[in-house]
Design a protein around this motif. Structure first.
Motif, PDB file in Angstrom:
ATOM      1  N   LEU A  83      39.054  44.048  37.757  1.00  0.00           N
ATOM      2  CA  LEU A  83      39.297  43.600  36.381  1.00  0.00           C
ATOM      3  C   LEU A  83      40.360  44.457  35.703  1.00  0.00           C
ATOM      4  CD1 LEU A  83      35.614  42.910  35.273  1.00  0.00           C
ATOM      5  CD2 LEU A  83      37.352  41.235  35.970  1.00  0.00           C
ATOM      6  N   GLU A  84      40.336  45.752  35.956  1.00  0.00           N
ATOM      7  CA  GLU A  84      41.345  46.636  35.365  1.00  0.00           C
ATOM      8  C   GLU A  84      42.734  46.355  35.927  1.00  0.00           C
ATOM      9  OE1 GLU A  84      39.734  50.481  36.163  1.00  0.00           O
ATOM     10  OE2 GLU A  84      38.000  50.144  34.848  1.00  0.00           O
ATOM     11  N   LEU A  85      42.814  46.058  37.214  1.00  0.00           N
ATOM     12  CA  LEU A  85      44.109  45.727  37.813  1.00  0.00           C
ATOM     13  C   LEU A  85      44.632  44.396  37.286  1.00  0.00           C
ATOM     14  CD1 LEU A  85      43.388  46.887  41.455  1.00  0.00           C
ATOM     15  CD2 LEU A  85      45.125  47.857  39.927  1.00  0.00           C
ATOM     16  N   LEU A  86      43.751  43.419  37.116  1.00  0.00           N
ATOM     17  CA  LEU A  86      44.181  42.140  36.545  1.00  0.00           C
ATOM     18  C   LEU A  86      44.772  42.339  35.156  1.00  0.00           C
ATOM     19  CD1 LEU A  86      41.172  39.825  37.514  1.00  0.00           C
ATOM     20  CD2 LEU A  86      43.410  39.935  38.629  1.00  0.00           C
ATOM     21  N   GLU A  87      44.115  43.167  34.363  1.00  0.00           N
ATOM     22  CA  GLU A  87      44.607  43.411  33.007  1.00  0.00           C
ATOM     23  C   GLU A  87      45.937  44.154  33.037  1.00  0.00           C
ATOM     24  OE1 GLU A  87      43.132  45.392  28.774  1.00  0.00           O
ATOM     25  OE2 GLU A  87      41.865  45.558  30.547  1.00  0.00           O
ATOM     26  N   GLU A  88      46.025  45.182  33.865  1.00  0.00           N
ATOM     27  CA  GLU A  88      47.265  45.959  33.929  1.00  0.00           C
ATOM     28  C   GLU A  88      48.443  45.116  34.405  1.00  0.00           C
ATOM     29  OE1 GLU A  88      49.152  49.855  36.225  1.00  0.00           O
ATOM     30  OE2 GLU A  88      46.973  49.592  36.128  1.00  0.00           O
ATOM     31  N   MET A  89      48.194  44.251  35.384  1.00  0.00           N
ATOM     32  CA  MET A  89      49.271  43.449  35.960  1.00  0.00           C
ATOM     33  C   MET A  89      49.471  42.134  35.233  1.00  0.00           C
ATOM     34  SD  MET A  89      50.167  45.606  38.163  1.00  0.00           S
ATOM     35  CE  MET A  89      51.479  44.632  38.872  1.00  0.00           C
ATOM     36  N   ALA A  90      48.638  41.856  34.217  1.00  0.00           N
ATOM     37  CA  ALA A  90      48.743  40.623  33.425  1.00  0.00           C
ATOM     38  C   ALA A  90      48.690  39.387  34.319  1.00  0.00           C
ATOM     39  CB  ALA A  90      50.010  40.631  32.577  1.00  0.00           C
ATOM     40  N   VAL A  91      47.699  39.378  35.222  1.00  0.00           N
ATOM     41  CA  VAL A  91      47.516  38.270  36.158  1.00  0.00           C
ATOM     42  C   VAL A  91      46.114  37.710  35.955  1.00  0.00           C
ATOM     43  CG1 VAL A  91      47.317  37.631  38.600  1.00  0.00           C
ATOM     44  CG2 VAL A  91      49.104  39.238  37.860  1.00  0.00           C
ATOM     45  N   PRO A  92      45.964  36.396  35.777  1.00  0.00           N
ATOM     46  CA  PRO A  92      44.618  35.817  35.646  1.00  0.00           C
ATOM     47  C   PRO A  92      43.869  35.866  36.965  1.00  0.00           C
ATOM     48  CG  PRO A  92      46.283  34.084  35.694  1.00  0.00           C
ATOM     49  CD  PRO A  92      47.029  35.379  35.634  1.00  0.00           C
ATOM     50  N   ALA A  93      42.550  35.849  36.891  1.00  0.00           N
ATOM     51  CA  ALA A  93      41.722  36.006  38.083  1.00  0.00           C
ATOM     52  C   ALA A  93      42.031  34.961  39.153  1.00  0.00           C
ATOM     53  CB  ALA A  93      40.248  35.939  37.688  1.00  0.00           C
ATOM     54  N   GLU A  94      42.350  33.743  38.730  1.00  0.00           N
ATOM     55  CA  GLU A  94      42.585  32.672  39.705  1.00  0.00           C
ATOM     56  C   GLU A  94      43.911  32.831  40.453  1.00  0.00           C
ATOM     57  OE1 GLU A  94      43.769  31.031  35.618  1.00  0.00           O
ATOM     58  OE2 GLU A  94      42.147  32.272  36.481  1.00  0.00           O
ATOM     59  N   ARG A  95      44.753  33.780  40.012  1.00  0.00           N
ATOM     60  CA  ARG A  95      46.041  34.004  40.670  1.00  0.00           C
ATOM     61  C   ARG A  95      46.045  35.304  41.480  1.00  0.00           C
ATOM     62  NH1 ARG A  95      49.200  29.824  41.314  1.00  0.00           N
ATOM     63  NH2 ARG A  95      51.014  31.215  41.384  1.00  0.00           N
ATOM     64  N   ALA A  96      44.857  35.861  41.716  1.00  0.00           N
ATOM     65  CA  ALA A  96      44.745  37.114  42.468  1.00  0.00           C
ATOM     66  C   ALA A  96      43.809  36.913  43.653  1.00  0.00           C
ATOM     67  CB  ALA A  96      44.228  38.233  41.573  1.00  0.00           C
ATOM     68  N   ILE A  97      43.973  37.775  44.656  1.00  0.00           N
ATOM     69  CA  ILE A  97      43.126  37.735  45.833  1.00  0.00           C
ATOM     70  C   ILE A  97      42.917  39.149  46.330  1.00  0.00           C
ATOM     71  CG2 ILE A  97      45.039  37.425  47.477  1.00  0.00           C
ATOM     72  CD1 ILE A  97      43.172  35.408  48.958  1.00  0.00           C
ATOM     73  N   VAL A  98      41.705  39.430  46.816  1.00  0.00           N
ATOM     74  CA  VAL A  98      41.341  40.741  47.358  1.00  0.00           C
ATOM     75  C   VAL A  98      41.248  40.642  48.878  1.00  0.00           C
ATOM     76  CG1 VAL A  98      39.465  42.441  47.535  1.00  0.00           C
ATOM     77  CG2 VAL A  98      40.164  41.563  45.289  1.00  0.00           C
ATOM     78  N   VAL A  99      41.772  41.659  49.557  1.00  0.00           N
ATOM     79  CA  VAL A  99      41.710  41.733  51.011  1.00  0.00           C
ATOM     80  C   VAL A  99      40.934  42.995  51.386  1.00  0.00           C
ATOM     81  CG1 VAL A  99      43.031  41.730  53.163  1.00  0.00           C
ATOM     82  CG2 VAL A  99      44.004  40.692  51.083  1.00  0.00           C
ATOM     83  N   GLY A 100      39.851  42.843  52.161  1.00  0.00           N
ATOM     84  CA  GLY A 100      39.054  44.011  52.497  1.00  0.00           C
ATOM     85  C   GLY A 100      38.258  43.843  53.769  1.00  0.00           C
ATOM     86  N   ASP A 101      37.680  44.969  54.214  1.00  0.00           N
ATOM     87  CA  ASP A 101      36.952  44.990  55.489  1.00  0.00           C
ATOM     88  C   ASP A 101      35.467  45.199  55.329  1.00  0.00           C
ATOM     89  OD1 ASP A 101      37.502  47.750  54.685  1.00  0.00           O
ATOM     90  OD2 ASP A 101      36.670  48.312  56.631  1.00  0.00           O
TER      91      ASP A 101
END
Length: 223
Positions: free
Chosen positions: A148-166
């Motif tokens: 949520l903090e990264l979305l706010e900092e980068m001014a990107v809505p949640a639906e335009r972001a994706i997380v990659v993890g293991d």
């Protein structure tokens, strides 16, 4: 679907450091005369912030001993990192390709800020990322706060972001933040644990991420 922001976990997703984490946790436990745990038990906590990971592994420890073990783990990890852990095959080419195609890249990691900066200082990999969040400056995964903090900092809505993890911690963090997620099969947690987190896909190599986020695939010469 196309995305604007790709949020990467670090250990076990971009950098092949899970074995080193397990080894250093064993050394730290030995320093405190704690019982040795199976390797997979230690792998299971990768992704959590370090104090949360230690408390999960050794719930009998009080806060003072958790801090002592954290310090011993950091000592061993810093000593080992004089030789940086390798990146997974093709990882740097994928980061380069995404940057060149205009994607915003960030990191959400269970590392401390000092730990991430040390790795980036040793490798120069910080040049690929627009932003990052670490466990000691936010809440540990699987809480959604880093995303949520990264979305706010980068001014990107949640639906335009994706997380990659293991790990399940990465994927649950993304789900808790209302963000899509992709799992990698080669990290700390086995695939059968990742699937209940409902990733869009489970990929066997990082290059397979590109079509999932709408990016052009790389030439073989780039990998």
């Amino acid at each position: 679907m196309n995305y604007d922001l790709v949020i990467f976990d670090w250990d076990g997703t971009v950098m092949d450091s899970t074995g080193r984490i397990v080894s250093c946790m064993h050394l730290a436990a030995s320093d405190l005369a704690l019982p040795s745990l199976p390797d997979q038990t230690v792998r299971d906590i990768i992704g959590l912030g370090l104090p949360e990971a230690i408390a999960t592994l050794y719930p009998v420890l009080g806060s003072a001993d958790i801090l002592r073990m954290r310090d011993r783990y950091a000592f061993h990890f810093i000593e080992a990192e004089t030789t940086p852990s390798p990146l997974y095959p093709g990882a740097e080419a994928v980061l380069t390709g995404l940057r060149e195609q205009g994607y915003k890249l960030s990191v959400a990691t269970g590392k401390s800020r000092k730990g991430l900066q040390r790795v980036w200082g040793n490798t120069g990999l910080d040049r690929y990322f627009h932003a990052s969040r670490c466990a000691d400056e936010s809440r540990s995964k699987p809480e959604p706060h880093m995303v949520l903090e990264l979305l706010e900092e980068m001014a990107v809505p949640a639906e335009r972001a994706i997380v990659v993890g293991d790990t399940t911690f990465d994927l649950e963090m993304a789900r808790n933040a209302g963000v899509d997620r992709v799992a990698v099969s080669y990290g700390a947690h086995p695939v059968d644990r990742l699937l209940p987190c409902e990733p869009l896909a489970v990929i066997d190599r990082l290059n397979d991420l590109l079509p999932l986020v709408g990016a052009a695939e790389l030439s073989m010469e780039s990998l």
